[in-house]
Motif scaffolding. Structure first.
Motif, mmCIF file in Angstrom:
data_model
loop_
_atom_site.group_PDB
_atom_site.id
_atom_site.type_symbol
_atom_site.label_atom_id
_atom_site.label_comp_id
_atom_site.label_asym_id
_atom_site.label_seq_id
_atom_site.Cartn_x
_atom_site.Cartn_y
_atom_site.Cartn_z
ATOM 1 N N PHE A 157 47.966 40.049 36.403
ATOM 2 C CA PHE A 157 47.380 40.896 37.438
ATOM 3 C C PHE A 157 45.888 41.156 37.217
ATOM 4 O O PHE A 157 45.104 41.053 38.163
ATOM 5 C CB PHE A 157 48.144 42.216 37.542
ATOM 6 N N PRO A 158 45.454 41.507 35.975
ATOM 7 C CA PRO A 158 44.011 41.674 35.765
ATOM 8 C C PRO A 158 43.219 40.407 36.071
ATOM 9 O O PRO A 158 42.111 40.481 36.618
ATOM 10 C CB PRO A 158 43.920 42.038 34.274
ATOM 11 N N ALA A 159 43.773 39.249 35.727
ATOM 12 C CA ALA A 159 43.083 37.992 36.002
ATOM 13 C C ALA A 159 42.961 37.752 37.502
ATOM 14 O O ALA A 159 41.901 37.338 38.002
ATOM 15 C CB ALA A 159 43.836 36.832 35.342
ATOM 16 N N ILE A 160 44.041 38.035 38.236
ATOM 17 C CA ILE A 160 44.016 37.876 39.688
ATOM 18 C C ILE A 160 42.997 38.820 40.310
ATOM 19 O O ILE A 160 42.236 38.446 41.203
ATOM 20 C CB ILE A 160 45.425 38.138 40.275
ATOM 21 N N SER A 161 42.961 40.056 39.816
ATOM 22 C CA SER A 161 42.003 41.041 40.309
ATOM 23 C C SER A 161 40.564 40.583 40.048
ATOM 24 O O SER A 161 39.685 40.740 40.902
ATOM 25 C CB SER A 161 42.252 42.393 39.632
ATOM 26 N N PHE A 162 40.343 39.988 38.875
ATOM 27 C CA PHE A 162 38.997 39.533 38.500
ATOM 28 C C PHE A 162 38.515 38.395 39.395
ATOM 29 O O PHE A 162 37.374 38.386 39.855
ATOM 30 C CB PHE A 162 38.990 39.096 37.036
ATOM 31 N N THR A 221 39.912 37.334 42.402
ATOM 32 C CA THR A 221 40.047 37.508 43.848
ATOM 33 C C THR A 221 39.359 38.764 44.369
ATOM 34 O O THR A 221 39.091 38.867 45.568
ATOM 35 C CB THR A 221 41.534 37.570 44.250
ATOM 36 N N GLY A 222 39.097 39.709 43.472
ATOM 37 C CA GLY A 222 38.494 40.964 43.895
ATOM 38 C C GLY A 222 39.499 41.967 44.418
ATOM 39 O O GLY A 222 39.122 43.071 44.831
ATOM 40 N N ILE A 223 40.801 41.609 44.397
ATOM 41 C CA ILE A 223 41.851 42.524 44.855
ATOM 42 C C ILE A 223 42.127 43.549 43.751
ATOM 43 O O ILE A 223 42.549 43.190 42.660
ATOM 44 C CB ILE A 223 43.149 41.756 45.184
ATOM 45 N N LYS A 224 41.873 44.808 44.030
ATOM 46 C CA LYS A 224 41.986 45.846 42.999
ATOM 47 C C LYS A 224 43.350 46.531 42.968
ATOM 48 O O LYS A 224 43.730 47.107 41.953
ATOM 49 C CB LYS A 224 40.890 46.912 43.221
ATOM 50 N N SER A 225 44.086 46.484 44.058
ATOM 51 C CA SER A 225 45.387 47.149 44.109
ATOM 52 C C SER A 225 46.495 46.116 44.254
ATOM 53 O O SER A 225 46.253 44.957 44.601
ATOM 54 C CB SER A 225 45.430 48.130 45.286
ATOM 55 N N ASN A 226 47.726 46.567 43.980
ATOM 56 C CA ASN A 226 48.870 45.680 44.130
ATOM 57 C C ASN A 226 49.196 45.508 45.609
ATOM 58 O O ASN A 226 49.473 46.477 46.308
ATOM 59 C CB ASN A 226 50.088 46.254 43.396
ATOM 60 N N THR A 227 49.147 44.266 46.060
ATOM 61 C CA THR A 227 49.506 43.939 47.428
ATOM 62 C C THR A 227 50.552 42.832 47.395
ATOM 63 O O THR A 227 50.760 42.193 46.354
ATOM 64 C CB THR A 227 48.295 43.463 48.234
#
Length: 212
Positions: free
Chosen positions: A5-10, A12-18
């Motif tokens: 999840f942290p890697a995906i956030s980094f 993609t820029g997505i900060k919340s769980n979607t």
């Protein structure tokens, strides 16, 4: 896997769980499985599963899946009550938030359960357990260490209960795999545990299912 999840956030820029980020995280886990498979093929130059798969009758599959399911669910519920009495911790806010992503998204439910069942069982029981046993020349080490790592893998939900419960299930599954050497039964049971849980959460508010 812990940092999916942290890697995906980094990246993609997505900060919340979607729902979108959760789909991506499951795909990342399949990529991890493929990488480990390629590692065994080109670096270890051996079989992914060190334990030879044993074949059983269909009736054994049915009894084994039901038995493992009941042992896991009732054992986990009992442990959850004990952990709650000792630590007084609340239900994981992160788990509650994630549960709402599955509302009426049946494809996400099935994809998530399939990913967990196949990927986690192949990696934790099929791949890691026999290798740890071989390294330390101890079946107990293989069972305990793989189970604890399985629990740590679920620490991202943010509660002690999640780690304790999944470690318990890890021990139950590891003992079964050591004795019966059949990863398919564990995959089916793992899928069943997650699928039933998510379907119940889909119809009943998770806040009312803390013990479950």
């Amino acid at each position: 896997m812990l940092y999916a999840f942290p890697a995906i956030s980094f990246f993609t820029g997505i900060k919340s769980n979607t729902a979108g980020s959760f789909y991506i995280s499951r795909i990342v886990l399949w990529v991890v499985l493929i990488i480990i498979f390629l590692y065994t093929l080109f670096v270890e130059r051996g079989s992914f599963l060190l334990q030879e798969e044993k074949k059983y009758a269909v009736s054994f599959y049915a009894k084994a899946v039901i038995g493992l399911y009941l042992a896991s669910v009732f054992g986990s519920a009992f442990l959850n009550i004990l952990v709650h009495l000792v630590t007084h911790e609340n239900t994981s806010d992160k788990l509650v938030a994630i549960s709402y992503l599955f509302k009426n998204d049946y494809f996400l439910i099935i994809f998530t359960c399939l990913t967990a069942g196949v990927m986690e069982e192949l990696l934790m029981r099929g791949y890691m357990q026999p290798r740890i046993e071989k390294i330390y020349n101890s079946s107990i080490a293989g069972i305990v260490i793989s189970a604890v790592l399985f629990g740590i893998l679920h620490s991202t939900y943010g509660t002690i209960g999640q780690v304790v419960i999944t470690s318990f299930i890890g021990i139950v599954f590891a003992l079964f795999y050591k004795k019966y050497s059949n990863i398919k039964i564990l995959i089916i049971c793992h899928f069943m545990i997650d699928f039933v849980s998510l379907m119940i959460m889909n119809f009943i508010d998770f806040k009312h299912l803390s013990v479950f």
